[in-house]
Scaffold this motif. Structure first.
Motif, PDB file in Angstrom:
ATOM      1  N   ALA A 252      24.884  -0.184 136.356  1.00 34.40           N
ATOM      2  CA  ALA A 252      26.234  -0.651 136.578  1.00 34.40           C
ATOM      3  C   ALA A 252      26.767  -0.922 135.180  1.00 34.40           C
ATOM      4  CB  ALA A 252      26.195  -1.874 137.197  1.00 34.40           C
ATOM      5  N   ARG A 253      26.368  -1.595 134.188  1.00 36.42           N
ATOM      6  CA  ARG A 253      27.002  -1.799 132.996  1.00 36.42           C
ATOM      7  C   ARG A 253      27.062  -0.591 132.034  1.00 36.42           C
ATOM      8  NH1 ARG A 253      24.545  -7.733 130.923  1.00 36.42           N
ATOM      9  NH2 ARG A 253      24.566  -8.622 133.021  1.00 36.42           N
ATOM     10  N   LEU A 254      26.326   0.459 132.317  1.00 40.86           N
ATOM     11  CA  LEU A 254      26.450   1.518 131.530  1.00 40.86           C
ATOM     12  C   LEU A 254      27.688   2.398 132.125  1.00 40.86           C
ATOM     13  CD1 LEU A 254      25.565   3.900 129.777  1.00 40.86           C
ATOM     14  CD2 LEU A 254      24.058   4.552 131.505  1.00 40.86           C
ATOM     15  N   THR A 255      27.827   2.323 133.614  1.00 37.24           N
ATOM     16  CA  THR A 255      29.008   3.201 134.086  1.00 37.24           C
ATOM     17  C   THR A 255      30.140   2.275 133.722  1.00 37.24           C
ATOM     18  OG1 THR A 255      27.376   3.114 136.027  1.00 37.24           O
ATOM     19  CG2 THR A 255      29.456   4.107 136.618  1.00 37.24           C
ATOM     20  N   ALA A 256      30.220   0.989 133.728  1.00 39.20           N
ATOM     21  CA  ALA A 256      31.441   0.263 133.302  1.00 39.20           C
ATOM     22  C   ALA A 256      31.807   0.752 131.988  1.00 39.20           C
ATOM     23  CB  ALA A 256      31.320  -1.138 133.609  1.00 39.20           C
ATOM     24  N   LEU A 257      30.686   0.715 131.011  1.00 44.04           N
ATOM     25  CA  LEU A 257      31.169   1.164 129.581  1.00 44.04           C
ATOM     26  C   LEU A 257      31.671   2.569 129.403  1.00 44.04           C
ATOM     27  CD1 LEU A 257      28.324  -0.796 127.605  1.00 44.04           C
ATOM     28  CD2 LEU A 257      30.631  -1.625 128.220  1.00 44.04           C
ATOM     29  N   GLN A 258      31.085   3.416 130.153  1.00 50.22           N
ATOM     30  CA  GLN A 258      31.619   4.675 130.252  1.00 50.22           C
ATOM     31  C   GLN A 258      33.056   4.743 130.591  1.00 50.22           C
ATOM     32  OE1 GLN A 258      29.104   7.060 132.711  1.00 50.22           O
ATOM     33  NE2 GLN A 258      29.986   9.041 132.053  1.00 50.22           N
ATOM     34  N   GLN A 259      33.241   4.183 131.739  1.00 50.28           N
ATOM     35  CA  GLN A 259      34.839   4.188 132.208  1.00 50.28           C
ATOM     36  C   GLN A 259      35.474   3.540 131.142  1.00 50.28           C
ATOM     37  OE1 GLN A 259      35.966   5.383 134.826  1.00 50.28           O
ATOM     38  NE2 GLN A 259      38.062   4.404 134.330  1.00 50.28           N
ATOM     39  N   ILE A 260      35.127   2.526 130.519  1.00 52.91           N
ATOM     40  CA  ILE A 260      35.876   1.819 129.495  1.00 52.91           C
ATOM     41  C   ILE A 260      36.302   2.972 128.403  1.00 52.91           C
ATOM     42  CG2 ILE A 260      36.187  -0.113 127.748  1.00 52.91           C
ATOM     43  CD1 ILE A 260      34.400  -1.674 129.680  1.00 52.91           C
ATOM     44  N   ASN A 261      35.251   3.614 128.029  1.00 49.24           N
ATOM     45  CA  ASN A 261      35.114   4.559 126.894  1.00 49.24           C
ATOM     46  C   ASN A 261      36.157   5.697 127.323  1.00 49.24           C
ATOM     47  OD1 ASN A 261      34.242   5.522 124.397  1.00 49.24           O
ATOM     48  ND2 ASN A 261      33.660   7.364 125.713  1.00 49.24           N
ATOM     49  N   ASN A 262      36.144   6.334 128.523  1.00 48.91           N
ATOM     50  CA  ASN A 262      37.244   7.152 128.769  1.00 48.91           C
ATOM     51  C   ASN A 262      38.574   6.694 128.661  1.00 48.91           C
ATOM     52  OD1 ASN A 262      35.038   8.717 129.536  1.00 48.91           O
ATOM     53  ND2 ASN A 262      35.026   8.569 131.680  1.00 48.91           N
ATOM     54  N   GLN A 263      38.708   5.360 129.352  1.00 46.00           N
ATOM     55  CA  GLN A 263      40.220   4.947 129.244  1.00 46.00           C
ATOM     56  C   GLN A 263      40.849   4.561 127.931  1.00 46.00           C
ATOM     57  OE1 GLN A 263      40.569   1.557 132.034  1.00 46.00           O
ATOM     58  NE2 GLN A 263      42.613   1.249 131.542  1.00 46.00           N
ATOM     59  N   TYR A 264      39.960   4.000 127.077  1.00 49.89           N
ATOM     60  CA  TYR A 264      40.637   3.595 125.762  1.00 49.89           C
ATOM     61  C   TYR A 264      40.214   4.110 124.617  1.00 49.89           C
ATOM     62  CZ  TYR A 264      42.148  -0.473 128.272  1.00 49.89           C
ATOM     63  OH  TYR A 264      42.686  -1.296 128.991  1.00 49.89           O
ATOM     64  N   GLN A 265      39.316   5.187 124.744  1.00 53.03           N
ATOM     65  CA  GLN A 265      38.774   6.104 123.536  1.00 53.03           C
ATOM     66  C   GLN A 265      38.615   5.258 122.208  1.00 53.03           C
ATOM     67  OE1 GLN A 265      37.685   9.004 123.558  1.00 53.03           O
ATOM     68  NE2 GLN A 265      38.015   9.226 125.695  1.00 53.03           N
ATOM     69  N   PRO A 266      37.630   4.160 122.292  1.00 51.33           N
ATOM     70  CA  PRO A 266      37.720   3.366 120.888  1.00 51.33           C
ATOM     71  C   PRO A 266      37.069   4.045 119.911  1.00 51.33           C
ATOM     72  CG  PRO A 266      35.948   2.791 122.426  1.00 51.33           C
ATOM     73  CD  PRO A 266      36.818   3.594 123.171  1.00 51.33           C
ATOM     74  N   LYS A 267      37.347   3.420 118.576  1.00 49.96           N
ATOM     75  CA  LYS A 267      37.072   3.917 117.351  1.00 49.96           C
ATOM     76  C   LYS A 267      35.642   3.654 117.115  1.00 49.96           C
ATOM     77  CE  LYS A 267      37.628   4.733 112.882  1.00 49.96           C
ATOM     78  NZ  LYS A 267      38.222   5.805 112.103  1.00 49.96           N
ATOM     79  N   HIS A 268      35.003   2.563 117.575  1.00 49.02           N
ATOM     80  CA  HIS A 268      33.608   2.163 117.402  1.00 49.02           C
ATOM     81  C   HIS A 268      33.347   1.514 118.640  1.00 49.02           C
ATOM     82  CE1 HIS A 268      33.351   3.583 113.386  1.00 49.02           C
ATOM     83  NE2 HIS A 268      34.187   2.841 112.881  1.00 49.02           N
ATOM     84  N   TRP A 269      32.045   1.219 119.049  1.00 51.02           N
ATOM     85  CA  TRP A 269      31.488   0.599 119.800  1.00 51.02           C
ATOM     86  C   TRP A 269      30.262  -0.289 119.120  1.00 51.02           C
ATOM     87  CZ3 TRP A 269      32.178  -0.598 124.847  1.00 51.02           C
ATOM     88  CH2 TRP A 269      32.745   0.565 125.614  1.00 51.02           C
ATOM     89  N   LEU A 270      30.225  -1.717 118.920  1.00 52.76           N
ATOM     90  CA  LEU A 270      29.305  -2.318 118.142  1.00 52.76           C
ATOM     91  C   LEU A 270      28.568  -3.246 119.242  1.00 52.76           C
ATOM     92  CD1 LEU A 270      31.659  -3.858 115.512  1.00 52.76           C
ATOM     93  CD2 LEU A 270      30.382  -1.603 115.684  1.00 52.76           C
ATOM     94  N   PHE A 271      27.094  -3.137 118.776  1.00 53.84           N
ATOM     95  CA  PHE A 271      26.527  -3.925 119.838  1.00 53.84           C
ATOM     96  C   PHE A 271      25.470  -4.676 119.012  1.00 53.84           C
ATOM     97  CE2 PHE A 271      26.832  -1.954 124.065  1.00 53.84           C
ATOM     98  CZ  PHE A 271      27.495  -0.769 123.632  1.00 53.84           C
ATOM     99  N   PRO A 272      24.977  -5.990 119.246  1.00 61.84           N
ATOM    100  CA  PRO A 272      24.005  -6.573 118.357  1.00 61.84           C
ATOM    101  C   PRO A 272      22.763  -5.830 118.806  1.00 61.84           C
ATOM    102  CG  PRO A 272      24.728  -7.997 120.429  1.00 61.84           C
ATOM    103  CD  PRO A 272      25.644  -6.834 120.353  1.00 61.84           C
ATOM    104  N   ASP A 273      21.976  -5.625 117.633  1.00 62.59           N
ATOM    105  CA  ASP A 273      20.534  -5.039 118.194  1.00 62.59           C
ATOM    106  C   ASP A 273      19.536  -6.102 118.406  1.00 62.59           C
ATOM    107  OD1 ASP A 273      18.528  -3.382 117.937  1.00 62.59           O
ATOM    108  OD2 ASP A 273      18.948  -2.184 116.066  1.00 62.59           O
ATOM    109  N   SER A 274      19.449  -6.434 119.582  1.00 58.99           N
ATOM    110  CA  SER A 274      18.773  -7.821 119.827  1.00 58.99           C
ATOM    111  C   SER A 274      18.016  -7.396 121.070  1.00 58.99           C
ATOM    112  CB  SER A 274      19.708  -8.787 120.205  1.00 58.99           C
ATOM    113  OG  SER A 274      20.494  -8.605 121.504  1.00 58.99           O
ATOM    114  N   ILE A 275      16.954  -8.309 121.476  1.00 58.76           N
ATOM    115  CA  ILE A 275      16.134  -8.172 122.381  1.00 58.76           C
ATOM    116  C   ILE A 275      16.802  -8.639 123.640  1.00 58.76           C
ATOM    117  CG2 ILE A 275      13.844  -8.025 121.444  1.00 58.76           C
ATOM    118  CD1 ILE A 275      13.570 -11.015 121.968  1.00 58.76           C
ATOM    119  N   ASN A 276      17.990  -9.221 123.702  1.00 60.89           N
ATOM    120  CA  ASN A 276      18.670  -9.779 124.728  1.00 60.89           C
ATOM    121  C   ASN A 276      19.521  -8.753 125.460  1.00 60.89           C
ATOM    122  OD1 ASN A 276      17.872 -12.459 124.313  1.00 60.89           O
ATOM    123  ND2 ASN A 276      19.362 -12.263 122.654  1.00 60.89           N
ATOM    124  N   GLY A 277      19.433  -7.513 125.485  1.00 62.92           N
ATOM    125  CA  GLY A 277      19.983  -6.553 126.020  1.00 62.92           C
ATOM    126  C   GLY A 277      20.885  -5.683 125.323  1.00 62.92           C
TER     127      GLY A 277
END
Lengths: 262, 424
Positions: free
Chosen positions: B171-196
């Motif tokens: 579900a989270r992936l689908t939401a992010l994909q939708q956001i990506n389509n809508q806003y076309q961000p320059k970067h996606w930043l994630f913490p490289d962590s074991i918390n997801g």
């Protein structure tokens, strides 16, 4: 020990060449070893262990020494891209379960291979699996390792990809002789190089700078205070005159709010 | 000058001249009226060393530099303590976005998340002359964070709904994909962590067909340095669209406030089509005492104030808390050495630390420095643990623990009843 029919599941474990953290010598990779161990538990002799790389690599004998009769090697150069080879191999096999470590201990170690394979194959993916408790022809019950020693139970329908956490059962000791005697099935492939990665500059890791504690005080008195202040919680709630029942209720509400009591 | 409402400093040369001339008949009255700040002929602030401090009880002059007794007649010091309002950083009509997906462990931004947000602002600053960009945080599930504005969030997408609760990567992936389509961000930043963070970033990278950089620790707008081969090599590469960032990759925002304007995501209808091949069966009950003390989430810790040890152990069992102890309790033989919290024991990272009968020696306070919420039960209202605690109870531990055990038992009974009703 295992319920009937469990061994009929076809499991594939992918292995890579590990790197000893201190000496830097190649070794059996920690998580990949666990993936083989879990594969042996689930499938016994039905387990297929696959490696993409050099078939002459002595470390492969360490995996084979865990009690494998044979090992499949998809031959490729050191700068090759493992993804298309693995994908071709898996789409032709009838595997139900694909196990591997989270991150390789050599190369880019981005941890993307399981995700790319799952995306290409269209299989669901579970990351950081601690154990596969039960499996049958249709679905599996999987325990995920969460931070702080917690576990989550998830049911997943076959086929699926799983990456194995360090919380999974440790890989058994390898036997040298049986490892040497195991057969290596070599599958020759045409060379596919990873073009993006060849443009990268790779150098030995530099130690990361430690973050300095910056005190932004403007005058000496504030700096002195920052250096000597005792830890003080800002604005904690103090309950003094209430009854014990009210006080206990306040603690209980806080624990519920923080979700440590479920 | 303090009578004027504006912040402009207006000089009064005559008053300054009188202030410099100690023999002037009006000198004393001018000095009393002008407050602490006196400017010399060149406009520099002159300090009068004679009016600093106060006369102590023995008739000796004392200067209170630590400002422990917030000085009587020391108007300047007390005015400094006022809450500082940081300048507001506004982004009007952004042309581009950098999206950050924080882990939000326990519904709050972690230090790792704040570092990533700080890095996002650093990336924007590097290319600010060409593009006006905003940092957007995407949060899933319940959020208890109240300080988004201080952490550097210009825009916020908060997706709370039952479909994002628990283990819901699809579900989270689908939401992010939708956001990506809508806003076309320059970067996606994630913490490289074991918390997801790593998991979600990898899923998004695989779905979008981007080559992500994992374990990145030195990032600029052009190139990225990331660790590879289990941390033994550095890989220098072009900065990709999706980045998984290590801890301390950037400096958290601390000098500006941000707007935290909500950003909408349209057409979440895609979420209906998520496949149900992964079914979350919930968290498993883990024996809390099997969890290593250093990484336990919830610790019930005992000190010298505990007399009824059976009750303490029962309470820990009912609450499902990992047991800890102060040094005194260990030295007296009530708890094993492995359970000791503090400088010579374990440094714990619990989210909630419940200290019963611990007054808080400095060695113990060091050990719990990383804990988020501290609850203290103690009879001494003046002890350090009470001062540090977020919730402090001044009471004998035995009565409170007894009440607490009763409440938890009641809660568990109620929950069991509910489950039975659901099953029926």
């Amino acid at each position: 020990m295992l319920p009937n029919g469990e061994h009929s599941v076809k499991v594939v474990s992918l292995v890579s060449i590990g790197r000893h953290p201190q000496s830097g010598r190649s070794r059996r990779a920690e998580q990949d070893g666990r993936a083989v161990e879990l594969g042996l538990k689930l499938a016994g002799d039905n387990l297929t262990v696959v490696h993409a790389g050099d078939s002459q690599e002595p470390v492969l004998r360490q995996y084979a020494g865990m009690g494998l009769n044979a090992l499949t090697v998809l031959s490729q150069e050191a700068d090759g891209d493992a993804l298309p080879l693995m994908y071709d191999f898996l789409s032709q096999s009838d595997a139900n379960v694909l196990l591997m470590g989270i991150r390789a201990e050599s190369g880019e170690s981005s941890g993307m291979l399981p995700y790319l394979l799952a995306e290409k194959l269209g299989w669901p993916l579970l990351s950081r699996v601690a154990d596969i408790v039960h499996i049958n022809q249709r679905e599996a019950e999987v325990l995920l390792a969460l931070p702080r020693g917690q576990r989550r139970s998830v049911t997943v329908s076959l086929p699926f990809v799983a990456t194995i956490d360090n919380a999974a059962i440790e890989a058994r000791q390898t036997a040298f002789g049986p490892g040497l005697r195991a057969k290596i099935n070599l599958i020759e492939n045409q060379k596919i190089t990873d073009d993006t990665a060849t443009a990268w500059q790779i150098s030995p890791a530099k130690p990361r700078p430690k973050r300095m504690k910056v005190v932004k005080a403007k005058n000496a008195a504030d700096r002195f205070k920052a250096a000597t202040a005792k830890p003080a919680g800002g604005g904690g709630k103090i309950m003094k005159n209430e009854t014990p029942a009210e006080k206990a209720q306040a603690i209980f509400d806080l624990l519920l709010e923080e979700k440590v009591i479920r | 000058m303090s009578e004027l409402s504006s912040n402009l400093i207006r000089r009064d040369p005559r008053a300054e001249w009188i202030a410099r001339n100690r023999l002037h008949p009006l000198h004393d009255s001018i000095m009393a009226a002008s407050g602490a700040e006196v400017r010399g002929p060149s406009g520099l602030i002159r300090k009068n060393p004679h009016i600093v401090g106060f006369i102590g009880p023995n008739g000796i002059k004392r200067i209170d530099r630590a400002n422990t007794t917030s000085g009587i007649g020391n108007k300047k010091r007390s005015s400094v303590i006022q809450e500082v309002v940081l300048p507001l950083h506004q982004v009007v009509n952004p042309e581009g976005y950098i999206f950050v997906v924080p882990d939000m462990v326990g519904g709050r931004l972690t230090t790792h998340d704040k570092d990533v947000l700080g890095l996002a602002h650093k990336l924007i600053k590097e290319q600010s002359d060409t593009q006006n960009m905003a940092v957007v945080a995407v949060c899933f599930g319940e959020s208890k964070e109240t300080q988004f504005e201080l952490a550097g969030v210009d825009r916020l997408i908060h997706l709370s709904g039952s479909q994002f609760d628990g283990f819901t990567p699809e579900a989270r992936l689908t939401a992010l994909q939708q956001i990506n389509n809508q806003y076309q961000p320059k970067h996606w930043l994630f913490p490289d962590s074991i918390n997801g963070g790593t998991d979600l970033a990898s899923r998004l990278a695989a779905r979008l067909g981007e080559r992500a950089a994992a374990q990145a620790w030195q990032v600029s707008a052009i190139q990225t340095v990331c660790r590879g081969a289990s941390g033994s090599v550095d890989i220098v590469r072009e900065t990709p669209k999706i980045l998984m960032l290590l801890e301390e990759c950037g400096d958290a925002i601390d000098e500006t406030r941000h707007e935290v304007l909500p950003l909408s995501v349209d057409d979440m209808g895609l979420l209906e089509k998520i496949d149900t091949r992964l079914i979350d069966k919930g968290l498993m009950a883990v024996d809390p005492n099997e969890v290593p003390l250093a990484e336990a989430e919830f610790i019930l810790s005992a000190g010298n104030g505990i007399h009824n040890w059976d009750q303490f152990h029962e309470c820990a069992k009912e609450l499902g808390a990992t047991e800890g102890a102060s040094r005194v309790a260990v030295d007296d033989g009530f708890m094993p050495r492995a359970r000791q919290v503090g400088a010579s024991g374990t440094w714990v990272t619990a989210r909630v630390y419940l200290a019963v009968g611990i007054s808080g020696a400095i060695q113990h306070m060091q050990g719990i420095g990383q804990c988020e919420k501290i609850v203290a039960i103690n009879t001494d209202a003046g002890c350090d643990m009470i001062k540090r605690a977020d919730l402090a109870i001044v009471e004998d531990s035995e009565e409170v623990l007894a009440e607490l055990i009763r409440l938890v038992k009641q809660h568990n009974l109620f929950k069991e009843q509910e489950e039975k009703d659901d099953a029926a």
